[in-house]
Design an enzyme around this catalytic site. Structure first.
Site, PDB file in Angstrom:
ATOM      1  CG  HIS A   1      -0.360  -0.054   2.531  1.00  0.00           C
ATOM      2  ND1 HIS A   1       0.176  -1.220   3.043  1.00  0.00           N
ATOM      3  CD2 HIS A   1      -0.194   0.885   3.493  1.00  0.00           C
ATOM      4  CE1 HIS A   1       0.641  -0.991   4.260  1.00  0.00           C
ATOM      5  NE2 HIS A   1       0.436   0.286   4.548  1.00  0.00           N
TER       6      HIS A   1
ATOM      7  CG  HIS B   1       0.775   5.523   4.030  1.00  0.00           C
ATOM      8  ND1 HIS B   1      -0.184   5.490   5.017  1.00  0.00           N
ATOM      9  CD2 HIS B   1       1.498   4.379   4.165  1.00  0.00           C
ATOM     10  CE1 HIS B   1      -0.045   4.375   5.725  1.00  0.00           C
ATOM     11  NE2 HIS B   1       0.966   3.692   5.228  1.00  0.00           N
TER      12      HIS B   1
END
Length: 136
Positions: free
Chosen positions: A101, A103
């Site tokens: 992932h 950010h």
């Protein structure tokens, strides 16, 4: 390929409701449930990869342009002064969920959300040794 035991797989694929701000065939971009700032988003691939080092190159080739798109939207719509784009690999690097992932964190002057890392100094000999080890 989805991992049925992965919370981010469930979030990315709509098995758990999210505050999604963008979705396409490869990614779901959601607001972080524990944000550093207002608008902090996570780019989640729909397929499971533990981290960047295990991800398919075609997914990675799409991820950074998407991060740019999300960041530009934040600057335009939220009026933030800057944006952090952060991606952690491994627990030592701060990764707490083992699903790739990214950010995307809008930043405002003086928001004090977090500071930069502690800078270190190394001797010329230490630097030369690192260059020797890391050079291709």
């Amino acid at each position: 390929m989805k991992d049925n035991n992965c919370i981010f797989c469930k979030l990315a694929n709509g098995d758990i409701p999210t505050n999604s701000i963008y979705e396409d065939g490869d990614f779901n971009v959601i607001l972080d449930a524990s944000p550093a700032t207002k608008g902090h988003a996570l780019i989640l691939p729909k397929n499971h990869f533990a981290n960047l080092l295990e991800a398919d190159d075609d997914v990675l080739a799409k991820a950074l342009p998407l991060a740019k798109k999300i960041a530009n939207n934040m600057k335009a719509k939220l009026g933030c002064d800057g944006v952090n784009i952060i991606q952690n690999n491994g627990e030592a690097a701060g990764q707490t969920v083992h699903h790739l992932h990214i950010h995307v964190i809008p930043r405002w002057d003086g928001d004090d959300a977090f500071k930069e890392w502690n800078h270190q100094s190394f001797s010329d000999a230490e630097t030369a040794e690192v260059v020797k080890k890391l050079s291709f």
